[in-house]
Design a protein around this motif. Structure first.
Motif, PDB file in Angstrom:
ATOM      1  N   ILE A  33      25.764  -0.084  -9.636  1.00 17.01           N
ATOM      2  CA  ILE A  33      24.655   0.629 -10.260  1.00 17.01           C
ATOM      3  C   ILE A  33      24.216   1.759  -9.342  1.00 17.01           C
ATOM      4  N   ASN A  34      23.505   2.711  -9.918  1.00 19.18           N
ATOM      5  CA  ASN A  34      22.940   3.815  -9.155  1.00 19.18           C
ATOM      6  C   ASN A  34      21.440   3.566  -9.036  1.00 19.18           C
ATOM      7  N   GLY A  35      21.020   3.076  -7.867  1.00 17.52           N
ATOM      8  CA  GLY A  35      19.611   2.741  -7.675  1.00 17.52           C
ATOM      9  C   GLY A  35      19.253   2.773  -6.208  1.00 17.52           C
ATOM     10  N   ASN A  36      18.024   2.362  -5.905  1.00 17.68           N
ATOM     11  CA  ASN A  36      17.580   2.331  -4.512  1.00 17.68           C
ATOM     12  C   ASN A  36      17.981   0.992  -3.903  1.00 17.68           C
ATOM     13  N   LYS A  37      19.007   1.019  -3.089  1.00 19.07           N
ATOM     14  CA  LYS A  37      19.596  -0.211  -2.549  1.00 19.07           C
ATOM     15  C   LYS A  37      18.608  -0.987  -1.689  1.00 19.07           C
ATOM     16  N   GLU A  38      17.862  -0.295  -0.841  1.00 19.28           N
ATOM     17  CA  GLU A  38      16.948  -0.966   0.074  1.00 19.28           C
ATOM     18  C   GLU A  38      15.823  -1.673  -0.679  1.00 19.28           C
ATOM     19  N   LEU A  39      15.205  -0.977  -1.629  1.00 19.27           N
ATOM     20  CA  LEU A  39      14.092  -1.573  -2.368  1.00 19.27           C
ATOM     21  C   LEU A  39      14.557  -2.740  -3.230  1.00 19.27           C
ATOM     22  N   GLU A  99       9.087  -1.187 -11.092  1.00 16.88           N
ATOM     23  CA  GLU A  99       8.488  -0.065 -11.822  1.00 16.88           C
ATOM     24  C   GLU A  99       9.010   1.262 -11.277  1.00 16.88           C
ATOM     25  N   MET A 100       9.111   1.352  -9.951  1.00 18.75           N
ATOM     26  CA  MET A 100       9.606   2.572  -9.316  1.00 18.75           C
ATOM     27  C   MET A 100      11.078   2.809  -9.624  1.00 18.75           C
ATOM     28  N   GLY A 120       5.472   8.441  -4.709  1.00 16.60           N
ATOM     29  CA  GLY A 120       5.736   9.073  -6.000  1.00 16.60           C
ATOM     30  C   GLY A 120       6.744   8.285  -6.812  1.00 16.60           C
ATOM     31  N   LYS A 121       6.841   8.614  -8.079  1.00 16.39           N
ATOM     32  CA  LYS A 121       7.715   7.888  -8.991  1.00 16.39           C
ATOM     33  C   LYS A 121       9.188   7.985  -8.591  1.00 16.39           C
ATOM     34  N   THR A 122       9.616   9.154  -8.110  1.00 11.87           N
ATOM     35  CA  THR A 122      11.023   9.361  -7.795  1.00 11.87           C
ATOM     36  C   THR A 122      11.395   8.716  -6.465  1.00 11.87           C
ATOM     37  N   VAL A 123      12.433   7.908  -6.480  1.00 15.77           N
ATOM     38  CA  VAL A 123      12.932   7.291  -5.249  1.00 15.77           C
ATOM     39  C   VAL A 123      14.402   7.660  -5.100  1.00 15.77           C
ATOM     40  N   PRO A 124      14.889   7.798  -3.863  1.00 18.45           N
ATOM     41  CA  PRO A 124      16.301   8.141  -3.663  1.00 18.45           C
ATOM     42  C   PRO A 124      17.213   7.040  -4.178  1.00 18.45           C
ATOM     43  N   THR A 125      18.368   7.427  -4.704  1.00 21.68           N
ATOM     44  CA  THR A 125      19.307   6.446  -5.260  1.00 21.68           C
ATOM     45  C   THR A 125      20.704   6.677  -4.701  1.00 21.68           C
ATOM     46  N   SER A 178       0.828  -1.195   0.000  1.00 24.99           N
ATOM     47  CA  SER A 178       0.000   0.000   0.000  1.00 24.99           C
ATOM     48  C   SER A 178       0.868   1.252   0.000  1.00 24.99           C
ATOM     49  N   LYS A 179       1.951   1.231   0.796  1.00 24.90           N
ATOM     50  CA  LYS A 179       2.864   2.373   0.854  1.00 24.90           C
ATOM     51  C   LYS A 179       3.542   2.593  -0.500  1.00 24.90           C
ATOM     52  N   LEU A 180       3.985   1.480  -1.120  1.00 21.74           N
ATOM     53  CA  LEU A 180       4.644   1.585  -2.421  1.00 21.74           C
ATOM     54  C   LEU A 180       3.708   2.145  -3.478  1.00 21.74           C
TER      55      LEU A 180
END
Length: 246
Positions: free
Chosen positions: A132-138, A218-219, A91-96, A85-87
């Motif tokens: 890579i440059n991405g959201n490590k946690e997700l 997708e995010m 918003g589309k932008t996530v920290p990387t 639900s939170k995901l």
């Protein structure tokens, strides 16, 4: 033991109260939740009633263990529902950040070693050095979900191969197993919330893992595809940009 159960039930009630405040949950979500709650709740109720009777110490220990296990199932279910639900409302932008993708996948494989080693599954990581440059946690959740699924549906003495390949500005991560596989009908629904395979003997989990996985990808501007056939195993391919936003 009864005190532990009481604490687990209080924690579960707290989470369900949080869940009830999520106004964004759709009717199909509520239907799925209701369905998934029925069996463990019925089990908890039944064994809780048995505890009121005069039973031996061994039986009491057994009943408490069953109740505790079912409460854990419900706790995991609520946690996954709240996360999805939170995901869906993020918003589309996530920290990387820059991080080692191969190291992250390797750590997830080691973390799940008790799961695959107890089934004597041959785990073969064929990883390349890749930052890579991405959201490590997700993305960490993605690898855990995909590895967990591969282990779950691969028989004892089976094999799982995890490979990586650099593709210009993208990286491809492939999970291959020689497990039970899926028919076309199952493949067309596996990313839906609460979808469960028809084979009840293989039915485990809440049916939310792949829905969460797809939403995360997708995010992160990634994609996921699945190729499978009954008795022929499954191939899951994830593609991610090396640089965020590309």
């Amino acid at each position: 033991k009864e005190r532990e159960i009481g604490e687990l039930v209080r924690n579960f009630n707290h989470m369900t109260e949080q869940l009830s405040k999520k106004e964004t949950l759709s009717s199909d979500f509520v239907t799925g939740v209701s369905h998934e709650f029925k069996t463990p709740l019925a089990t908890i109720r039944g064994y809780a009633q048995l505890l009121n009777d005069e039973v031996s110490a061994d039986k009491r220990e057994q009943y408490v263990a069953i109740i505790t296990k079912k409460v854990d199932v419900l706790t995991d279910l609520v946690t996954n529902i709240l996360e999805l639900s939170k995901l869906e409302n993020t918003g589309k932008t996530v920290p990387t950040e820059w991080f080692s993708l191969d190291e992250q996948i390797r750590k997830n494989i080691l973390f799940l070693e008790p799961n695959w080693s107890c089934k004597q599954i041959e785990m073969i990581p064929e990883l390349i050095v890749m930052n890579i440059n991405g959201n490590k946690e997700l993305l960490g959740e993605v690898w855990q979900n995909l590895l967990d699924n591969a282990i779950k549906f691969t028989p004892a003495n089976g094999r799982i191969i995890v490979t990586m390949e650099a593709l210009a500005e993208h990286v491809s991560i492939v999970f291959r197993d020689n497990g039970i596989g899926m028919d076309e009908e199952t493949q067309s629904h596996i990313f839906e919330k609460f979808y469960q395979v028809a084979n009840q003997s293989a039915r485990k989990g809440s049916g939310l893992g792949l829905a969460i996985t797809k939403k995360i990808l997708e995010m992160c501007d990634g994609t996921i595809t699945v190729q499978s056939a009954p008795g022929e195993g499954t191939v899951v391919r994830v593609t991610l940009p090396i640089h965020a936003g590309k």
